[in-house]
Design a protein around this motif. Structure first.
Motif, PDB file in Angstrom:
ATOM      1  N   VAL A   1       0.870  -1.177   0.000  1.00 15.73           N
ATOM      2  CA  VAL A   1       0.000   0.000   0.000  1.00 15.73           C
ATOM      3  C   VAL A   1       0.907   1.227   0.000  1.00 15.73           C
ATOM      4  O   VAL A   1       1.809   1.344   0.837  1.00 15.73           O
ATOM      5  CB  VAL A   1      -0.930   0.005   1.225  1.00 15.73           C
ATOM      6  N   HIS A   2       0.667   2.153  -0.924  1.00 14.24           N
ATOM      7  CA  HIS A   2       1.557   3.275  -1.155  1.00 14.24           C
ATOM      8  C   HIS A   2       0.731   4.560  -1.192  1.00 14.24           C
ATOM      9  O   HIS A   2      -0.349   4.580  -1.781  1.00 14.24           O
ATOM     10  CB  HIS A   2       2.307   3.100  -2.475  1.00 14.24           C
ATOM     11  N   ALA A   3       1.245   5.626  -0.583  1.00 14.70           N
ATOM     12  CA  ALA A   3       0.439   6.833  -0.398  1.00 14.70           C
ATOM     13  C   ALA A   3       1.214   8.109  -0.726  1.00 14.70           C
ATOM     14  O   ALA A   3       2.438   8.161  -0.605  1.00 14.70           O
ATOM     15  CB  ALA A   3      -0.055   6.906   1.052  1.00 14.70           C
ATOM     16  N   ILE A   4       0.459   9.123  -1.142  1.00 15.14           N
ATOM     17  CA  ILE A   4       0.964  10.488  -1.238  1.00 15.14           C
ATOM     18  C   ILE A   4       0.065  11.384  -0.398  1.00 15.14           C
ATOM     19  O   ILE A   4      -1.000  10.970   0.067  1.00 15.14           O
ATOM     20  CB  ILE A   4       1.004  10.987  -2.696  1.00 15.14           C
ATOM     21  N   MET A   5       0.504  12.616  -0.198  1.00 15.24           N
ATOM     22  CA  MET A   5      -0.279  13.595   0.546  1.00 15.24           C
ATOM     23  C   MET A   5      -1.081  14.484  -0.410  1.00 15.24           C
ATOM     24  O   MET A   5      -0.753  14.618  -1.587  1.00 15.24           O
ATOM     25  CB  MET A   5       0.645  14.488   1.383  1.00 15.24           C
ATOM     26  N   GLY A   6      -2.125  15.117   0.137  1.00 16.51           N
ATOM     27  CA  GLY A   6      -2.916  16.078  -0.618  1.00 16.51           C
ATOM     28  C   GLY A   6      -2.834  17.460   0.006  1.00 16.51           C
ATOM     29  O   GLY A   6      -2.230  17.646   1.075  1.00 16.51           O
ATOM     30  N   ASN A   7      -3.441  18.418  -0.637  1.00 16.31           N
ATOM     31  CA  ASN A   7      -3.348  19.804  -0.163  1.00 16.31           C
ATOM     32  C   ASN A   7      -3.945  19.985   1.230  1.00 16.31           C
ATOM     33  O   ASN A   7      -3.382  20.694   2.071  1.00 16.31           O
ATOM     34  CB  ASN A   7      -4.023  20.761  -1.150  1.00 16.31           C
TER      35      ASN A   7
ATOM     36  N   GLY B   1      -0.137  13.801   8.638  1.00 14.36           N
ATOM     37  CA  GLY B   1      -0.567  12.732   7.741  1.00 14.36           C
ATOM     38  C   GLY B   1       0.573  11.802   7.367  1.00 14.36           C
ATOM     39  O   GLY B   1       0.408  10.574   7.366  1.00 14.36           O
ATOM     40  N   HIS B   2       1.734  12.386   7.027  1.00 15.22           N
ATOM     41  CA  HIS B   2       2.918  11.561   6.762  1.00 15.22           C
ATOM     42  C   HIS B   2       3.197  10.630   7.946  1.00 15.22           C
ATOM     43  O   HIS B   2       3.403   9.421   7.777  1.00 15.22           O
ATOM     44  CB  HIS B   2       4.161  12.444   6.566  1.00 15.22           C
ATOM     45  N   ARG B   3       3.223  11.212   9.133  1.00 19.04           N
ATOM     46  CA  ARG B   3       3.594  10.432  10.314  1.00 19.04           C
ATOM     47  C   ARG B   3       2.558   9.378  10.655  1.00 19.04           C
ATOM     48  O   ARG B   3       2.902   8.255  11.054  1.00 19.04           O
ATOM     49  CB  ARG B   3       3.814  11.377  11.504  1.00 19.04           C
ATOM     50  N   ALA B   4       1.280   9.713  10.483  1.00 12.34           N
ATOM     51  CA  ALA B   4       0.221   8.761  10.816  1.00 12.34           C
ATOM     52  C   ALA B   4       0.266   7.543   9.894  1.00 12.34           C
ATOM     53  O   ALA B   4       0.169   6.400  10.352  1.00 12.34           O
ATOM     54  CB  ALA B   4      -1.143   9.445  10.733  1.00 12.34           C
ATOM     55  N   LEU B   5       0.431   7.766   8.599  1.00 14.23           N
ATOM     56  CA  LEU B   5       0.465   6.652   7.660  1.00 14.23           C
ATOM     57  C   LEU B   5       1.731   5.821   7.831  1.00 14.23           C
ATOM     58  O   LEU B   5       1.681   4.585   7.834  1.00 14.23           O
ATOM     59  CB  LEU B   5       0.353   7.165   6.229  1.00 14.23           C
ATOM     60  N   ALA B   6       2.863   6.491   7.974  1.00 15.82           N
ATOM     61  CA  ALA B   6       4.112   5.751   8.198  1.00 15.82           C
ATOM     62  C   ALA B   6       4.039   4.932   9.479  1.00 15.82           C
ATOM     63  O   ALA B   6       4.576   3.822   9.554  1.00 15.82           O
ATOM     64  CB  ALA B   6       5.285   6.726   8.247  1.00 15.82           C
ATOM     65  N   GLY B   7       3.343   5.468  10.477  1.00 14.76           N
ATOM     66  CA  GLY B   7       3.227   4.790  11.761  1.00 14.76           C
ATOM     67  C   GLY B   7       2.440   3.495  11.704  1.00 14.76           C
ATOM     68  O   GLY B   7       2.587   2.640  12.584  1.00 14.76           O
ATOM     69  N   VAL B   8       1.578   3.348  10.683  1.00 18.95           N
ATOM     70  CA  VAL B   8       0.819   2.096  10.547  1.00 18.95           C
ATOM     71  C   VAL B   8       1.374   1.238   9.408  1.00 18.95           C
ATOM     72  O   VAL B   8       0.736   0.293   8.952  1.00 18.95           O
ATOM     73  CB  VAL B   8      -0.687   2.370  10.324  1.00 18.95           C
ATOM     74  N   GLY B   9       2.568   1.585   8.926  1.00 14.43           N
ATOM     75  CA  GLY B   9       3.248   0.736   7.957  1.00 14.43           C
ATOM     76  C   GLY B   9       2.940   1.000   6.502  1.00 14.43           C
ATOM     77  O   GLY B   9       3.278   0.187   5.636  1.00 14.43           O
ATOM     78  N   ILE B  10       2.298   2.133   6.205  1.00 11.11           N
ATOM     79  CA  ILE B  10       2.005   2.483   4.810  1.00 11.11           C
ATOM     80  C   ILE B  10       3.130   3.368   4.273  1.00 11.11           C
ATOM     81  O   ILE B  10       3.504   4.357   4.906  1.00 11.11           O
ATOM     82  CB  ILE B  10       0.651   3.206   4.701  1.00 11.11           C
ATOM     83  N   GLN B  11       3.673   3.006   3.120  1.00  8.76           N
ATOM     84  CA  GLN B  11       4.750   3.779   2.524  1.00  8.76           C
ATOM     85  C   GLN B  11       4.221   5.107   2.001  1.00  8.76           C
ATOM     86  O   GLN B  11       3.221   5.146   1.278  1.00  8.76           O
ATOM     87  CB  GLN B  11       5.392   3.001   1.370  1.00  8.76           C
ATOM     88  N   VAL B  12       4.906   6.181   2.356  1.00  5.01           N
ATOM     89  CA  VAL B  12       4.501   7.521   1.943  1.00  5.01           C
ATOM     90  C   VAL B  12       5.558   8.092   1.000  1.00  5.01           C
ATOM     91  O   VAL B  12       6.753   8.045   1.296  1.00  5.01           O
ATOM     92  CB  VAL B  12       4.314   8.446   3.156  1.00  5.01           C
ATOM     93  N   TYR B  13       5.103   8.621  -0.113  1.00  5.76           N
ATOM     94  CA  TYR B  13       5.994   9.141  -1.142  1.00  5.76           C
ATOM     95  C   TYR B  13       5.909  10.668  -1.185  1.00  5.76           C
ATOM     96  O   TYR B  13       4.818  11.224  -1.307  1.00  5.76           O
ATOM     97  CB  TYR B  13       5.598   8.605  -2.518  1.00  5.76           C
TER      98      TYR B  13
ATOM     99  N   ALA C   1       6.079   6.138  -8.668  1.00  4.36           N
ATOM    100  CA  ALA C   1       6.632   7.433  -8.277  1.00  4.36           C
ATOM    101  C   ALA C   1       5.524   8.291  -7.687  1.00  4.36           C
ATOM    102  O   ALA C   1       4.388   8.277  -8.175  1.00  4.36           O
ATOM    103  CB  ALA C   1       7.253   8.138  -9.486  1.00  4.36           C
ATOM    104  N   GLY C   2       5.845   9.020  -6.623  1.00  2.71           N
ATOM    105  CA  GLY C   2       4.847   9.863  -5.972  1.00  2.71           C
ATOM    106  C   GLY C   2       5.355  11.263  -5.729  1.00  2.71           C
ATOM    107  O   GLY C   2       6.450  11.445  -5.189  1.00  2.71           O
ATOM    108  N   LEU C   3       4.564  12.261  -6.138  1.00  3.89           N
ATOM    109  CA  LEU C   3       4.942  13.657  -5.947  1.00  3.89           C
ATOM    110  C   LEU C   3       4.441  14.181  -4.615  1.00  3.89           C
ATOM    111  O   LEU C   3       3.369  13.784  -4.130  1.00  3.89           O
ATOM    112  CB  LEU C   3       4.351  14.529  -7.055  1.00  3.89           C
ATOM    113  N   GLU C   4       5.195  15.123  -4.034  1.00  2.00           N
ATOM    114  CA  GLU C   4       4.670  15.889  -2.912  1.00  2.00           C
ATOM    115  C   GLU C   4       3.630  16.862  -3.467  1.00  2.00           C
ATOM    116  O   GLU C   4       3.550  17.105  -4.681  1.00  2.00           O
ATOM    117  CB  GLU C   4       5.811  16.606  -2.180  1.00  2.00           C
ATOM    118  N   ASP C   5       2.829  17.435  -2.597  1.00  2.00           N
ATOM    119  CA  ASP C   5       1.667  18.185  -3.063  1.00  2.00           C
ATOM    120  C   ASP C   5       2.038  19.478  -3.787  1.00  2.00           C
ATOM    121  O   ASP C   5       2.977  20.177  -3.415  1.00  2.00           O
ATOM    122  CB  ASP C   5       0.741  18.507  -1.891  1.00  2.00           C
TER     123      ASP C   5
END
Length: 300
Positions: free
Chosen positions: A122-128, A147-159, A176-180
Motif C-alpha cells: 500500500v503506497h500513499a501520497i499527501m494532498g493539499n 498525515g505523513h507520520r500517521a500513515l508511516a506509523g501504521v506501515g504504509i509507505q509515503v511518497y 513514483a509519488g509527488l509531494e503536493d
C-alpha cells in the motif's frame, strides 16, 4: 393560459423536486453510495507480458458523519476484495469541511487505512488538505505533516518526490509519488505572499534508472501537461469530479484547467491520466452525479 391552481401545482411539483434532489445530493449520494470505477488500458511502451491491477482510493476527507473511521474501514474491506496487485492512496485524508459533527483524528483514519492489503503493498501520497490543516508544517514550509507520520506509523509507505522500483512476476515497473502541488498557503503568519508547491517532477523521475514503465501518483491533476511520455500512467484525485456533475460536465472544478481534468480517463497524445472522483467531500457535503468511488485500473 395557466390557471392559479395549475400554477400552484407546477410550483409545488418544482419544490418537491428541489427538496428531493437536495436530499439526494446532501444525504444519499455522499453517505450511502459507493461504486467501483474500472479502467483497462495498455499505455504506449508498456512491458509486454506485464499485467498489473491497481486499486486507488482518493480524497477520504475523514470527518463525521460523512466519513467516519468505521466507514473508511468498510471501504477498505471492499477495496481488498477487488484483487489489486498494488493499492495506492492519492491524498487528502484530513477533513476539508466545517460542516461536521466531529473531526476524525489522524490516529483513527490511519488505523482504518492500515486494514488495506495488497501483494505489492500500500503506497500513499499527501494532498493539499493534509498540508493546509497542519499549522506546524505550514510554519516550517516543509518536512512531514501529521498525515505523513500517521500513515508511516501504521506501515504504509509515503511518497514525497520519491520513486521505487517494484516487480510483478519478474516484470519491473516504477511507482513514483509527488509531494503536493498546493502544499503551502499564502499569508502573513506564514510569511508567504503566494501559494507554494513542494512537488519536484524532474527530481522524482530522475530516480528512475531503467526503461521499466512508470506509474506516477500526483494528488492534483494540474501537473499532467508537464508529465513526459516516459510516464505510462498518471493517477490523481483532488477534483472529486467537481462533486456535482451533469451530462459528463462539472461546472465547478478546483483546477486552473476547468473541466479538462475533472474526472475519468484523459488521453493527450500518447500520455494517460486517470482522475478519481474520490470518496469524501470538501467545502460542502454535497455530491450529485459523481458518487464516492474506488478506482480499479488494469494495465497490460
Amino acid at each position: 393560459m395557466i390557471t392559479r391552481r395549475g400554477f400552484m401545482k407546477v410550483l409545488g411539483g418544482g419544490l418537491v423536486s428541489a427538496v428531493a434532489l437536495g436530499s439526494y445530493a446532501f444525504g444519499i449520494e455522499p453517505l450511502a453510495r459507493l461504486r467501483v470505477a474500472r479502467y483497462a488500458l495498455t499505455p504506449p511502451g508498456w512491458s509486454p507480458g506485464l499485467k498489473l491491477r491497481l486499486v486507488a482510493l482518493a480524497d477520504v476527507h475523514a470527518c463525521e458523519p460523512w466519513m467516519s473511521a468505521r466507514r473508511i474501514a468498510s471501504i477498505c474491506e471492499r477495496a481488498n476484495d477487488l484483487g489489486g496487485d498494488v493499492t495506492v492512496l492519492l491524498g487528502d485524508y484530513a477533513s476539508g469541511m466545517n460542516l461536521v459533527t466531529r473531526y476524525v483524528h489522524s490516529s483513527e483514519w490511519s488505523k482504518a487505512l492500515a486494514t488495506l492489503r495488497a501483494p505489492l503493498g500500500v503506497h500513499a501520497i499527501m494532498g493539499n488538505h493534509d498540508w493546509w490543516e497542519d499549522r506546524t508544517a505550514q510554519k516550517s514550509g516543509g518536512g512531514d505533516t501529521f498525515g505523513h507520520r500517521a500513515l508511516a506509523g501504521v506501515g504504509i509507505q509515503v511518497y514525497g518526490n520519491r520513486a521505487v522500483r517494484l516487480e510483478k512476476s519478474g516484470f519491473p515497473f516504477w511507482l513514483a509519488g509527488l509531494e503536493d502541488q498546493l502544499a503551502l498557503l499564502p499569508g502573513r503568519k506564514w510569511k508567504r505572499a503566494w501559494m507554494g508547491g513542494l512537488d519536484d517532477l524532474d527530481g522524482t523521475l530522475a530516480q528512475v534508472t531503467d526503461e521499466a514503465p512508470v506509474i506516477l501518483l500526483a494528488h492534483e491533476p494540474d501537473i499532467f501537461p508537464k508529465v513526459p511520455s516516459r510516464v505510462a500512467l498518471t493517477l490523481s484525485g483532488h477534483t472529486h469530479g467537481g462533486q456535482v456533475r451533469f451530462a459528463g460536465h462539472s461546472p465547478v472544478v478546483p483546477s486552473r484547467f476547468g473541466d479538462r481534468y475533472a474526472y475519468g480517463h484523459i488521453v493527450e497524445g500518447d500520455r494517460n491520466l486517470i482522475v478519481s472522483g474520490g470518496l469524501g467531500c470538501s467545502i460542502a457535503p454535497i455530491r450529485f452525479g459523481v458518487p464516492p468511488e474506488i478506482v480499479v485500473v488494469d494495465l497490460g
